[in-house]
Design a protein around this motif. Sequence first.
Motif, PDB file in Angstrom:
ATOM      1  N   ILE A 271       5.061  12.224   4.532  1.00  0.00           N
ATOM      2  CA  ILE A 271       5.848  11.705   5.487  1.00  0.00           C
ATOM      3  C   ILE A 271       5.026  12.355   6.767  1.00  0.00           C
ATOM      4  O   ILE A 271       4.867  11.664   7.905  1.00  0.00           O
ATOM      5  CB  ILE A 271       7.119  11.821   5.525  1.00  0.00           C
ATOM      6  N   ASP A 272       5.219  13.723   6.857  1.00  0.00           N
ATOM      7  CA  ASP A 272       4.550  14.329   8.086  1.00  0.00           C
ATOM      8  C   ASP A 272       3.215  13.829   8.452  1.00  0.00           C
ATOM      9  O   ASP A 272       2.680  13.607   9.460  1.00  0.00           O
ATOM     10  CB  ASP A 272       4.395  15.873   7.746  1.00  0.00           C
TER      11      ASP A 272
ATOM     12  N   ILE B 154      10.480   5.557   1.617  1.00  0.00           N
ATOM     13  CA  ILE B 154      11.554   4.646   0.946  1.00  0.00           C
ATOM     14  C   ILE B 154      12.208   5.975  -0.153  1.00  0.00           C
ATOM     15  O   ILE B 154      11.668   6.361  -1.033  1.00  0.00           O
ATOM     16  CB  ILE B 154      11.105   3.666  -0.117  1.00  0.00           C
TER      17      ILE B 154
ATOM     18  N   LYS C 200       3.360  10.170   9.603  1.00  0.00           N
ATOM     19  CA  LYS C 200       3.681  10.089  10.891  1.00  0.00           C
ATOM     20  C   LYS C 200       2.825  10.590  12.167  1.00  0.00           C
ATOM     21  O   LYS C 200       2.503   9.787  13.359  1.00  0.00           O
ATOM     22  CB  LYS C 200       5.028  10.963  11.244  1.00  0.00           C
TER      23      LYS C 200
ATOM     24  N   ILE D  37      14.538  16.806  -0.785  1.00  0.00           N
ATOM     25  CA  ILE D  37      13.088  16.134  -0.913  1.00  0.00           C
ATOM     26  C   ILE D  37      12.495  16.203   0.572  1.00  0.00           C
ATOM     27  O   ILE D  37      11.323  16.204   0.821  1.00  0.00           O
ATOM     28  CB  ILE D  37      13.434  14.599  -1.363  1.00  0.00           C
TER      29      ILE D  37
ATOM     30  N   ILE E 242       6.851  14.242  -1.094  1.00  0.00           N
ATOM     31  CA  ILE E 242       6.988  13.052  -0.154  1.00  0.00           C
ATOM     32  C   ILE E 242       7.010  13.872   1.245  1.00  0.00           C
ATOM     33  O   ILE E 242       6.508  13.112   2.145  1.00  0.00           O
ATOM     34  CB  ILE E 242       8.521  12.788  -0.530  1.00  0.00           C
ATOM     35  N   ARG E 243       7.752  14.782   1.484  1.00  0.00           N
ATOM     36  CA  ARG E 243       7.723  15.261   2.879  1.00  0.00           C
ATOM     37  C   ARG E 243       6.318  15.512   3.512  1.00  0.00           C
ATOM     38  O   ARG E 243       6.059  15.394   4.605  1.00  0.00           O
ATOM     39  CB  ARG E 243       8.525  16.659   2.769  1.00  0.00           C
TER      40      ARG E 243
ATOM     41  N   ASP F 260       3.582   1.378   3.021  1.00  0.00           N
ATOM     42  CA  ASP F 260       4.873   0.628   2.729  1.00  0.00           C
ATOM     43  C   ASP F 260       5.955   1.609   2.137  1.00  0.00           C
ATOM     44  O   ASP F 260       7.099   1.360   2.075  1.00  0.00           O
ATOM     45  CB  ASP F 260       4.558  -0.499   1.830  1.00  0.00           C
ATOM     46  N   ALA F 261       5.428   2.528   1.514  1.00  0.00           N
ATOM     47  CA  ALA F 261       6.653   3.452   0.757  1.00  0.00           C
ATOM     48  C   ALA F 261       5.467   4.755   0.319  1.00  0.00           C
ATOM     49  O   ALA F 261       4.343   4.729   0.487  1.00  0.00           O
ATOM     50  CB  ALA F 261       7.060   2.905  -0.542  1.00  0.00           C
ATOM     51  N   ILE F 262       6.424   5.876   0.050  1.00  0.00           N
ATOM     52  CA  ILE F 262       5.649   7.084  -0.349  1.00  0.00           C
ATOM     53  C   ILE F 262       5.971   7.230  -1.963  1.00  0.00           C
ATOM     54  O   ILE F 262       6.955   7.620  -2.345  1.00  0.00           O
ATOM     55  CB  ILE F 262       6.266   8.240   0.212  1.00  0.00           C
ATOM     56  N   LEU F 263       5.048   6.972  -2.651  1.00  0.00           N
ATOM     57  CA  LEU F 263       4.915   7.171  -4.224  1.00  0.00           C
ATOM     58  C   LEU F 263       4.182   8.139  -4.522  1.00  0.00           C
ATOM     59  O   LEU F 263       3.700   8.723  -3.604  1.00  0.00           O
ATOM     60  CB  LEU F 263       4.396   5.765  -4.667  1.00  0.00           C
TER      61      LEU F 263
ATOM     62  N   ASP G 218       9.521   5.311   7.500  1.00  0.00           N
ATOM     63  CA  ASP G 218       8.445   6.345   7.322  1.00  0.00           C
ATOM     64  C   ASP G 218       8.345   6.583   5.587  1.00  0.00           C
ATOM     65  O   ASP G 218       7.337   7.077   5.264  1.00  0.00           O
ATOM     66  CB  ASP G 218       9.020   7.674   8.039  1.00  0.00           C
TER      67      ASP G 218
ATOM     68  N   ILE H 186       0.928  -1.036  -0.093  1.00  0.00           N
ATOM     69  CA  ILE H 186      -0.163   0.072   0.046  1.00  0.00           C
ATOM     70  C   ILE H 186       0.848   1.076   0.007  1.00  0.00           C
ATOM     71  O   ILE H 186       1.806   1.408   0.874  1.00  0.00           O
ATOM     72  CB  ILE H 186      -1.124   0.138   1.120  1.00  0.00           C
TER      73      ILE H 186
END
Lengths: 240, 240
Positions: free
Chosen positions: A136-137, B149, A140, B171, A132-133, A147-150, B147, A124
């Motif tokens: 992420i923020d 990849i 979190k 990034i 991306i940031r 599972d990854a940030i695409l 957090d 997922i």
Amino acid sequence: MTGHAGIKALVFDVFGTVVDWRSGVARAVEPFLQHHAPQLDAHEFADAWRREYSPSMEEIRSGRRPYVRLDVLHRENLVKALAHHGIDGVSADELDELNLAWHWLDPWPDAIEGLLRLKRRFIIAPLSNGNIRLMIDMAKRAALPWDAILGAEVVRAYKPSPRVYTETAEILGLPPDQVCMVAAHNGDLAAARGCGLKTAFVKRPNEHGPAQTTDLSAAQQWDFIADDFNELATRLGCAV
Amino acid sequence: MTGHAGIKALVFDVFGTVVDWRSGVARAVEPFLQHHAPQLDAHEFADAWRREYSPSMEEIRSGRRPYVRLDVLHRENLVKALAHHGIDGVSADELDELNLAWHWLDPWPDAIEGLLRLKRRFIIAPLSNGNIRLMIDMAKRAALPWDAILGAEVVRAYKPSPRVYTETAEILGLPPDQVCMVAAHNGDLAAARGCGLKTAFVKRPNEHGPAQTTDLSAAQQWDFIADDFNELATRLGCAV
């Protein structure tokens, strides 16, 4: 509706599909507006800010402007929305702070539980126009179990440009029909389907508030249609 | 050693630093070798495969070859290592299957606990030459709590090319000195320091087996030096 055989990864639209951007942005701008424009409704301002979203990306999708991440566009769009409402004299620091509103949005109530169920069976990842940031923020703070940030920043293009979908499948090492796009927006799903991805529509009838008129129902026979992420997980064969 | 004030994100070398590639690859190739070359030691074959790693990336770092992801290089390097040992007649499917050895590596015993502690205080992400799907598969199997990849595939370049480090900081929306590179390899840290990142050396004296001669100790006064991820977490002020 087709079966889910063969699907290995689910990629998600985020703003509106996973998180409630309108309430979150309104909450974040409320104290600022009370100080600078007490007559202005915070939800109305959130809508005004969001109205600049698609036109600002269109500059990049059309090739008129090189890729910049969404944080940059959001900040420019904030300046436009403030100007539109006649609010001036806002410091750069205040603008930076307000711009983080998009980093701290709350998920819809079903999102975490649904994602945790889906994660046990599938890869997922967000496939958002958010950078991306930002993702992420948000993840979190809200414990979104990606599972990854695409998404847009990885391929340096904005949805619905086809290469966002095709290059994401390629990065996942999967043929497009083993990747399912999950979104509350028929336009996003139409673009994903055009690239050969599977499609799942999740209804979010309050994304734009109580008077929402768009995306209230599936505009095509998407591969999966669900009222929320838990129903989607069930349809995709995930245990509770 | 400097303080950790200001560090917001930790980015990790993975092969050798987070996971034990040599044991994992040896375990994965063992049944294959028993069939095709029973006289050959599986660890020796893992070493031979890995010896092709840096030269294959150097083709891309030098600009002689456009970026391709590490899965592609690993497969080409596998063919070379097999030829070197006179093993032929291996089907494409068998090669594909063997190539997945790098997706299913075990973390060092301290890695998960240390990462979970670090994650509560910092953004944590791999900054590996491994491609995104490889990192996803590894993380899902081993429960590595990243957090995001990040790494080579996101910026389409291989370490130690400077732009892998600088673009990753960008990034993350952070100045380089708010990002700390964690690695068991002095060369990786030297490159990161050259780009302004903070550096943390974690000793992995058995990465190359019992006869390891390289990277047994810190070659420079890195910002942090630790015997494992738990000690690193403690040095970085993370609660147990």
